[in-house]
Scaffold this active site. Structure first.
Site, PDB file in Angstrom:
ATOM      1  N   LYS A 198       0.862  -1.186   0.000  1.00 45.41           N
ATOM      2  CA  LYS A 198       0.000   0.000   0.000  1.00 45.41           C
ATOM      3  C   LYS A 198       0.899   1.237   0.000  1.00 45.41           C
ATOM      4  O   LYS A 198       1.201   1.816   1.041  1.00 45.41           O
ATOM      5  CB  LYS A 198      -0.948  -0.019   1.202  1.00 45.41           C
ATOM      6  CG  LYS A 198      -2.090  -1.018   1.015  1.00 45.41           C
ATOM      7  CD  LYS A 198      -3.088  -0.982   2.141  1.00 45.41           C
ATOM      8  CE  LYS A 198      -3.976   0.226   2.138  1.00 45.41           C
ATOM      9  NZ  LYS A 198      -5.103   0.132   1.182  1.00 45.41           N
TER      10      LYS A 198
HETATM   11  N1  PPE Z   1      -7.336  -3.257  -3.192  1.00 46.81           N
HETATM   12  C1  PPE Z   1      -6.936  -1.988  -3.044  1.00 46.81           C
HETATM   13  C2  PPE Z   1      -6.271  -1.296  -4.169  1.00 46.81           C
HETATM   14  C3  PPE Z   1      -7.149  -1.351  -1.816  1.00 46.81           C
HETATM   15  O1  PPE Z   1      -6.751  -0.086  -1.649  1.00 46.81           O
HETATM   16  C4  PPE Z   1      -7.803  -2.039  -0.775  1.00 46.81           C
HETATM   17  C5  PPE Z   1      -8.070  -1.349   0.526  1.00 46.81           C
HETATM   18  C6  PPE Z   1      -8.199  -3.370  -0.987  1.00 46.81           C
HETATM   19  C7  PPE Z   1      -7.939  -3.962  -2.215  1.00 46.81           C
HETATM   20  C8  PPE Z   1      -8.822  -4.198   0.096  1.00 46.81           C
HETATM   21  O2  PPE Z   1      -7.863  -4.522   1.078  1.00 46.81           O
HETATM   22  P1  PPE Z   1      -8.249  -4.735   2.609  1.00 46.81           P
HETATM   23  O3  PPE Z   1      -8.657  -3.409   3.132  1.00 46.81           O
HETATM   24  O4  PPE Z   1      -7.010  -5.236   3.237  1.00 46.81           O
HETATM   25  O5  PPE Z   1      -9.342  -5.706   2.633  1.00 46.81           O
HETATM   26  N2  PPE Z   1      -8.363   0.025   0.408  1.00 46.81           N
HETATM   27  C9  PPE Z   1      -8.193   0.892   1.550  1.00 46.81           C
HETATM   28  C10 PPE Z   1      -8.181   2.339   1.151  1.00 46.81           C
HETATM   29  C11 PPE Z   1      -9.502   2.984   0.913  1.00 46.81           C
HETATM   30  C12 PPE Z   1      -9.382   4.471   0.737  1.00 46.81           C
HETATM   31  O6  PPE Z   1     -10.254   5.042   0.088  1.00 46.81           O
HETATM   32  O7  PPE Z   1      -8.438   5.086   1.266  1.00 46.81           O
HETATM   33  C13 PPE Z   1      -9.190   0.563   2.643  1.00 46.81           C
HETATM   34  O8  PPE Z   1     -10.220  -0.048   2.381  1.00 46.81           O
HETATM   35  O9  PPE Z   1      -8.905   0.914   3.775  1.00 46.81           O
END
Ligand code: PPE
Length: 309
Positions: A161
């Site tokens: 991230k």
């Molecule tokens: N893909 C991406 C690109 C992504 O950013 C997230 C989380 C996910 C998949 C799902 O991952 P997880 O949260 O571990 O289940 N996105 C984060 C950022 C959102 C934002 O707008 O800032 C989040 O959900 O916290």
């Protein structure tokens, strides 16, 4: 709603609790110019046993690992970040919130090599409701396949991230909204489904689940992992190493997004093609209900996924 309208006034920054408005960085911060930072998104839920952070250890592990490709070494122990986070939640009397840890190359000198820049670290928490709207969780959302592709892991780390790489997500999300959709689905370099701008994608076909494997340029989502476990425990077959083509989206029985912010959001149409009956499908509904039962702690199962305050 902006931060200024929220009842939060404290941020943890480099070892200190500071007033919200004093949590500043220099304009010549390395991470601001080149995107050399990493972050996490975690949720703390209001449960019958008090506030509980969902899968904290997994998020912390990913936070530290996200920095590896850039040699970002977070200069704090995991225990220190845990204590800081818990104190932020307690001192601000939050029952539920979103937690945003961030670490980035800070201020010393510009130029691409950040060697001389210190790693600066901060944690903020704030109340954050349903990411795509309350109604989205019930009715599902309309999404569009983005014209922006997800970068490949040979171009930038896809399983980190990284702040800078989120411009890809911002572009996809802006495009979707500008065209009247709630969210985008982003294809990878090969033209198969990668993920949403901030979500992983699941597809239901003939009663089985499919989600793009981790070589499809997506993030190893912690909600994705949790939903795979929950679905399997409910007796579903989950193909978690799938390659999902664009055309499979249109003919899916059901589709949904998972993510910390998005939780478990049904998708009711893709590029104006109705998915299933054009509303939340039965498999999605069952898994979503179970997911909310778990995160609200209306069951004793999966207790090791929670850190109670
Ligand atoms: N893909 C991406 C690109 C992504 O950013 C997230 C989380 C996910 C998949 C799902 O991952 P997880 O949260 O571990 O289940 N996105 C984060 C950022 C959102 C934002 O707008 O800032 C989040 O959900 O916290």
């Amino acid at each position: 709603m902006g931060f200024d309208e929220m009842d939060v006034d404290l941020i943890w920054q480099d070892g200190e609790f500071v007033d919200w408005e004093d949590a500043q960085v220099h304009v010549l911060t390395h991470g601001l110019h080149y995107g050399t930072g990493v972050f996490e998104g975690v949720r703390c839920y209001d449960t019958e046993k008090g506030p509980a952070i969902f899968r904290w250890e997994e998020h912390l592990d990913r936070f530290y690992q996200s920095g590896d490709p850039y040699d970002i070494e977070i200069p704090y122990e995991k225990e220190e970040l845990t204590e800081a986070t818990e104190e932020l939640i307690r001192r601000q009397d939050l029952q539920s919130c979103y937690i945003r840890p961030i670490a980035f190359y800070g201020y010393d000198m510009l130029g691409l090599n950040p060697e001389s820049c210190p790693v600066e670290t901060a944690i903020a928490v704030w109340p954050w409701g349903a990411y795509l709207g309350e109604e989205a969780l019930e009715e599902g959302i309309d999404v569009a396949v983005s014209s922006w592709r997800k970068y490949a892991s040979s171009q930038m780390p896809t399983n980190s991230k990284t702040t800078g790489t989120y411009v890809n997500s911002v572009l996809a999300s802006q495009e979707a909204k500008a065209n009247g959709y709630t969210e985008a689905i982003v294809l990878n370099k090969e033209g198969n489904v990668a993920e949403g701008p901030g979500e992983n994608v699941f597809l239901v076909r003939d009663g089985e689940l499919y989600t793009p494997g981790l070589a499809e340029s997506n993030l190893d989502g912690i909600t994705r992992r949790s939903v795979i476990t929950i679905a399997e425990d409910l007796g579903y077959t989950v193909h978690d190493g799938a390659t999902v083509s664009r055309s499979e989206l249109y003919t899916a029985d059901e589709l949904f997004f998972t993510g910390t912010a998005a939780e478990l959001t049904p998708i009711r149409s893709v590029d104006d093609n109705e998915i299933g009956a054009g509303t939340k499908g039965p498999v999605t509904d069952e898994i979503q209900q179970r997911f909310f039962e778990i995160i609200e702690r209306r069951t004793d199962e999966y207790d090791d996924w929670f850190r109670y305050l």
